[in-house]
Design an enzyme around this catalytic site. Sequence first.
Site, short mmCIF file in Angstrom:
data_model
loop_
_atom_site.label_atom_id
_atom_site.label_comp_id
_atom_site.label_asym_id
_atom_site.label_seq_id
_atom_site.Cartn_x
_atom_site.Cartn_y
_atom_site.Cartn_z
N LYS A 145 0.89 -1.18 0.00
CA LYS A 145 0.00 0.00 0.00
C LYS A 145 0.92 1.21 0.00
O LYS A 145 1.64 1.46 0.96
CB LYS A 145 -0.91 0.00 1.23
CG LYS A 145 -1.80 1.25 1.31
CD LYS A 145 -2.92 1.06 2.30
CE LYS A 145 -2.86 2.00 3.48
NZ LYS A 145 -3.13 3.41 3.16
N ASN B 37 -8.80 2.15 9.89
CA ASN B 37 -8.00 1.82 11.07
C ASN B 37 -8.52 2.56 12.31
O ASN B 37 -9.01 1.96 13.27
CB ASN B 37 -6.53 2.20 10.79
CG ASN B 37 -5.57 1.74 11.87
OD1 ASN B 37 -4.39 1.60 11.60
ND2 ASN B 37 -6.00 1.48 13.08
C1 LIG Z 1 -3.57 2.18 8.48
C2 LIG Z 1 -3.41 2.97 7.26
O1 LIG Z 1 -2.94 2.53 6.27
C3 LIG Z 1 -3.88 4.36 7.28
O2 LIG Z 1 -2.93 5.16 6.66
C4 LIG Z 1 -5.19 4.33 6.56
O3 LIG Z 1 -5.22 5.16 5.52
C5 LIG Z 1 -6.34 4.35 7.49
O4 LIG Z 1 -6.86 5.60 7.76
P1 LIG Z 1 -7.92 5.81 8.96
O5 LIG Z 1 -7.14 5.61 10.21
O6 LIG Z 1 -8.44 7.19 8.78
O7 LIG Z 1 -8.97 4.77 8.82
#
Ligand SMILES: CC(=O)[C@@H](O)[C@H](O)COP(=O)(O)O
Length: 256
Positions: free
Chosen positions: A95, A205
């Site tokens: 990613k 997340n």
């Molecule tokens: C865990 C991760 O890869 C973060 O960079 C992702 O983009 C999630 O974002 P949030 O915490 O806003 O859900």
Amino acid sequence: MLFYDVELASPLMLGTAQYPSPAILAAAVQASGAEVVTVSLRREASGNLAGQAFWSIIGALGTRVLPNTAGCRTVKEAVTTAHMAREVFGTPWIKLEVIGEEDTLQPDVFGLVEAARILTEEGFQVFPYTTEDLVVAERLLAAGCRVLMPWGAPIGSGRGLNNVFGLKMLRAHFPDVPLVVDAGIGLPSHAAAAMELGFDAVLLNTAVAKAGDPVGMAKAFALAVEAGRLARHSIPMEPREMASPSTPVIGKAMLA
Ligand SMILES: CC(=O)[C@@H](O)[C@H](O)COP(=O)(O)O
């Protein structure tokens, strides 16, 4: 939907940072039904659970790992982090985040396209964290990406889908490209809305890790993405400008 030739039953992908404990992380991942978790090499390597202990916890989850380049601000940093990730996790998946602006953690889309090109040429299967910009999407696909991950809202903001129109345009322009809404999701209803728009998955997340009950929230997200996906497949009604009676008028009842 296939993500680089991998079929996933669950449209939920979960981040692994910021949980109150490893046990709660494991229970939340299980409750979510997620088959993919994302892991930040840079963040975890400098955190409390540095090194082998953290990788063992992730390994024990039994999910596919999508390593990420969170925290990288240059093409060089992102490419180097991707190389480390491939060594640690033995996966070509990455990613790709190249952050370009501090207040919003908005992707640097120019650096993103460049890093994506370098990594795909090296055999990586890149999941680029991008905006909803159609031109950038074209460039990422031309660079070899076969999945796109547009943001819902800034990372960690929990604002939901900031630009529904832009996301709809992206879906309409690239009907055959797997699209994952990544970041900014705060509530299960946001995730359901993304699925109703026809997105193939959501990655989140903070909304789970920072919930009062992360395990309960993980379950709520699991239900929400299924509801959104089923609604999309069931072809929602078109919204109307005017009222339209949904109840038979008295005197014309079907039972008469
Ligand atoms: C865990 C991760 O890869 C973060 O960079 C992702 O983009 C999630 O974002 P949030 O915490 O806003 O859900």
